[in-house]
Design a protein around this motif. Structure first.
Motif, short mmCIF file in Angstrom:
data_model
loop_
_atom_site.label_atom_id
_atom_site.label_comp_id
_atom_site.label_asym_id
_atom_site.label_seq_id
_atom_site.Cartn_x
_atom_site.Cartn_y
_atom_site.Cartn_z
N ASP A 31 0.75 -1.15 0.05
CA ASP A 31 0.15 0.05 -0.07
C ASP A 31 1.08 1.46 0.14
N GLU A 32 1.08 1.62 -1.43
CA GLU A 32 2.26 2.53 -1.43
C GLU A 32 1.99 3.99 -0.43
N GLN A 33 1.01 4.31 -0.28
CA GLN A 33 0.26 5.48 0.52
C GLN A 33 0.88 5.55 1.74
N SER A 34 1.08 4.27 2.37
CA SER A 34 1.49 4.21 3.86
C SER A 34 3.05 4.19 3.98
N ALA A 35 3.80 4.14 2.75
CA ALA A 35 5.05 4.03 2.62
C ALA A 35 5.84 3.12 3.65
N THR A 36 6.57 3.58 4.38
CA THR A 36 7.37 2.82 5.31
C THR A 36 6.57 2.13 6.34
N ALA A 37 5.41 2.65 6.82
CA ALA A 37 4.41 1.86 7.71
C ALA A 37 3.47 0.82 6.83
N SER A 57 4.50 18.34 6.55
CA SER A 57 3.71 17.90 5.39
C SER A 57 4.35 16.85 4.43
N VAL A 58 5.47 16.64 4.62
CA VAL A 58 6.40 15.51 3.56
C VAL A 58 5.81 14.09 4.17
N GLN A 59 5.26 13.60 3.01
CA GLN A 59 4.65 12.27 3.30
C GLN A 59 5.69 11.21 2.33
N LEU A 60 6.02 10.10 2.99
CA LEU A 60 6.54 9.01 2.06
C LEU A 60 5.70 8.35 1.37
N THR A 61 5.90 8.21 0.04
CA THR A 61 4.81 7.91 -0.72
C THR A 61 5.06 6.48 -1.22
N ASP A 62 6.22 5.95 -1.42
CA ASP A 62 6.68 4.72 -1.80
C ASP A 62 7.96 4.58 -1.30
N TYR A 63 8.40 3.05 -1.27
CA TYR A 63 9.37 2.49 -0.59
C TYR A 63 9.71 1.19 -1.17
N LYS A 64 10.99 1.24 -2.18
CA LYS A 64 11.15 0.03 -3.09
C LYS A 64 12.56 -0.46 -2.51
N VAL A 65 12.70 -1.60 -2.47
CA VAL A 65 13.96 -2.43 -2.37
C VAL A 65 14.36 -3.16 -3.54
#
Lengths: 539, 539
Positions: free
Chosen positions: A471-477, B459-467
């Motif tokens: 769920d990319e919206q939640s990013a690291t969570a 206001s900064v949101q992490l929106t994606d996390y890829k490995v």
């Protein structure tokens, strides 16, 4: 129209030009095998002259046994003012030892003058000599006429001259390329018809890009105008907006236009192939892809769902299963029992499942899938799930506790340490190990415990480790899915773990990757014992 | 062909049927304003009869001052065997008080019989009376002939009868709908031409879906066959595979076919509108969308980059800025100094780099790439590298130490905890946090420290996390590359970290994702201050 359409898949060459795609040699070999299963005619494996990794692929691809596809190597015409015999690119193409080669040459006067920086005549020499050299080496030659459509608009006579030149030099197929992807379908139809009238004996092909959102339509327009060879990529992967998406082109040609493209039974694997390639590319599949997207047959509107319940095809242009996809209704999730049943039947080891057990297993798998597990790329974990559903399943080991610690202090190297408490046959083992990273430390600590009981695990190597955020919206969570590939040198298997905690997800996949070979070995032993028993009964 | 093409945007109605889209009334009003700015002719705002939220939108939309677009409400024909005057859906349509209404009716005999469950004659009555009622109320009426193309294949005479019936009842435009999205462009062209010959005075429109990957092409085919009204959505949002993507349809019609669609100056805002709508829809924009995608004018192959530097249009079908997009050149393993120089010049903030500094930076980037960093998908980190190479760069914060702990014990939930020691302006902050997983815990602990100094980071949101694992043979011991996407709602950026330890790699990418907006803000302030100084000098 040609009745038999030949497909050249360039997922591994033009498709690899897509942003964020970087295949290893092994990735490319795996994809090539799947493409062969799908029944494409040609697999364009790469450009051997461009870098050592590409050349390494062709070296290994020589040992690949393909059922029906031909391997093709790609390269450009010889350099201007050079000799074809001393050209390194031509030499690399020959060294690839493929039955087919694709030679790309300029078909636009503007590009010859301003990008190549040579004369129009010399470009024709380059095409002629390069094609002829490959024919002399006994290759099937496909000539890609780069920038053909733009070139035709600028100097039609010259563009046609490049095609004629390739054909006269012996090219077996001449492919008209809309390299910039900006041509409209009606223009493609008109121009293809015109060159076919000018060069009636030449077998033509089409290579389209999606910069105007028209790659699929341009491909169909060219086929309607008579081309019999189509180039594209799985999922439309490719530079900029991508290439013609074969996952839409193939069913359009075969199911809607009634042409002979790939084996009828293979078209049902299209969705699986699409997902497989995106898995290997480590890219999230686009849910709204035609035919193969997860949402392609998903119904949300109340009106539609109501209509669907009265008449399935009321909001579906084809039966989803034709391409291996399935109907989804968002308000009330429908069962994918068929898919899972299909997978059970596919297993190398036969399981005895009662109807009741099968139903329970299906609902368990569906529950896990709704949490984010995905068994499509993790047959090892799926097989374990099925085995675990057997009442007499004996778990070879159990991980009771684990602790992972990563520490970085000023002036010191980063540290990763793990402790594992595992249980085998009632014996509790407590081990610790350091590693390059937390998952590596966990892996080492777990093996330290298990190797005492299962020395055979020493041959098991983890060969790949992939992480996908769901769920990319939640990013690291977010929920994290980890896929691990492992191999014992003879066979290989993939396993999955899923959790918001990447360490936990990794640990699950790690456990499965070690439990899988132990379980298979036991099942094989049981099965072999069973066969002997049958033999004894007979005697 | 019609010279003036009218666009009906149904992003807010059909587009909202897409999986995962759920607009609030406020969202819809915001999008409506943007669509009006873009210069579409009609904004189909919703179906007032379907639910209270839709009706509330029209209530508020009455106060919306539109410059050029007309607001349209959507609804179906009256119920079978009912009276038009007592029909709740018809009443809701009138209550929406829009100048234009869109009435959808069945145009396929099969659907009338099996989905509506009524007679062919009654369906004609329903169409006639519903259209007439709206005309009597002074509305402009657009009639959507649902399932027209499938219906024509089943009973052509009846399908045409439904069109004639709507026209004779006063409809101002009759829209031919490829509701299931399965029709081929050549068939669209043929059928549209045929009904235009049968009903020469009727102004026709087209409504296409993308189930076969052909919605854009089908729309163009209909326009070539003479329709003057086009329906679609921004980004092609819509049920299943979506509707015709106006972000491709509009530039194709206007820039390539030379038709008058939206104001010339508005087409330059297309990329911005596309991103705005995906932002409001809370969906990640698809990078490979034609014209407006982030990768639409992105070049990776060395050959292409080389050609582009010689002739910009060599691999671009239009100038990117025409639609408000921009050219990007990827810095990848294949790239030379040219790519990086190009990249520096592309930065929104001008850097002063001596030749010597530029050379050092290039060799530094190449060194990092050989370790496994990849700046191709991580322009945020690349920009930071460039900034850091400036002698006067002030680092906004520094992470001194961190510790991450993941613990799982029998019978307890898994725990992830992180501590961070960071330094801002000489002040050392020591924080701790728990998280869903180790990276989330680290993210939270780091923010806890930084928010005291930089409240804007909230206001900064992490929106994606890829490995991505780089050397797959080493599996869990391998070099790991982490990519993080972040956004502050206005712009977004990507950053990279690389290490054998996934936590360290994540921490690097995390730091960059927070340092990037702080650095950009400082540079902007400096640059603005510089401009003021110039102004003062002049006075």
């Amino acid at each position: 129209m040609a009745e038999r359409i030949r497909i050249l898949d360039t997922t591994l060459r033009d498709g690899a030009q897509m942003e964020r795609i970087s295949y290893s040699v092994k990735d490319k070999l795996r994809i090539a095998r799947r493409l062969d299963d799908l029944g494409v005619d040609y697999i364009e494996g790469g450009w051997p002259g461009s870098n050592p990794k590409e050349a390494a692929f062709f070296e290994q691809a020589k040992h690949l046994t393909l059922k029906s596809a031909r391997m093709a190597a790609f390269g450009c015409t010889r350099r201007s003012s050079g000799s074809v015999d001393s050209d390194p690119n031509i030499a690399a193409l020959l060294a690839a030892q493929t039955p087919t080669v694709v030679i790309v040459g300029k078909s636009s006067d503007v590009h010859v003058r301003h990008v190549l920086g040579t004369t129009l005549d010399e470009n024709l020499n380059m095409i002629r000599e390069s094609v002829a050299r490959m024919k002399a080496a006994g290759k099937e030659v496909i000539f890609d006429a780069e920038h053909f459509f733009d070139g035709y608009g600028s100097d039609a006579d010259y563009s046609v001259a490049t095609l004629r030149c390739a054909w006269e030099a012996g090219a077996d197929c001449v492919v008209l390329c809309d390299t910039n992807g900006g041509t409209l379908p009606s223009d493609v139809y008109r121009l293809v018809s015109r060159v076919r009238a000018e060069l009636p004996r030449v077998p033509f092909g089409i290579h389209a890009h999606d910069d105007a959102g028209l790659a699929v339509a341009n491909t169909l327009a060219a086929v309607e105008a008579g081309v019999g060879h189509v180039q594209g990529t799985i999922n439309g992967y490719g530079e900029r907006c991508g290439n013609a998406n074969l996952c839409a082109v193939i069913p359009n040609l075969q199911l809607k236009m009634g042409l002979d493209v790939i084996p009828t039974e293979a078209i049902g694997s299209l969705t699986e192939v699409s997902h497989y390639v995106s898995e290997v590319a480590n890219l999230k599949p686009y849910a709204h892809w035609p035919y193969v997207g997860q949402s392609a047959f998903t119904h949300k509107a109340g009106l539609h769902v109501n209509a669907i319940s009265k008449m399935a095809k009321s909001y579906e242009h084809i039966e989803p299963h034709t391409v291996g996809n399935r109907r989804r209704v968002l308000v009330s999730e429908l069962a994918g029992k068929g898919n899972i049943q299909y997978k059970i039947e596919e297993l190398p080891v036969r399981l005895q499942l009662s109807n009741e057990q099968a139903r329970e297993l299906v609902s368990h798998i569906k529950e896990m899938e709704s949490q984010g597990y995905q068994f499509e790329g993790a047959e090892g974990s799926l097989e374990l799930l099925m085995c675990r559903s057997q009442p007499d399943y004996e778990v070879p080991f159990e991980v009771l506790d684990f602790l992972v610690l990563v520490e970085k202090r000023q002036g010191t190297e980063i540290l990763a340490e793990a402790t594992v408490k595992a249980q085998v046959d009632g014996v509790v083992l407590h081990t610790a190990a350091e590693g390059n990273g937390p998952v590596n430390a966990l892996d080492k600590a777990l093996r330290k415990a298990l190797l005492q009981f299962y020395p055979g695990l020493a041959s098991v190597q983890l060969t790949d480790y992939k992480v996908r955020i769901l769920d990319e919206q939640s990013a690291t969570a977010a929920q994290t899915r980890v896929l691990i590939d492992a191999s014992d040198g003879e066979s290989s298997w993939s396993t999955v773990g899923c959790s918001a905690n990447i360490i936990e997800a990794s640990c699950q996949a790690l456990i499965d990757s070690l439990e899988f070979p132990l379980t298979r070995k036991r099942l094989r032993e049981k099965s072999a014992a069973g066969m002997e028993l049958v033999g004894e009964d007979r005697s």
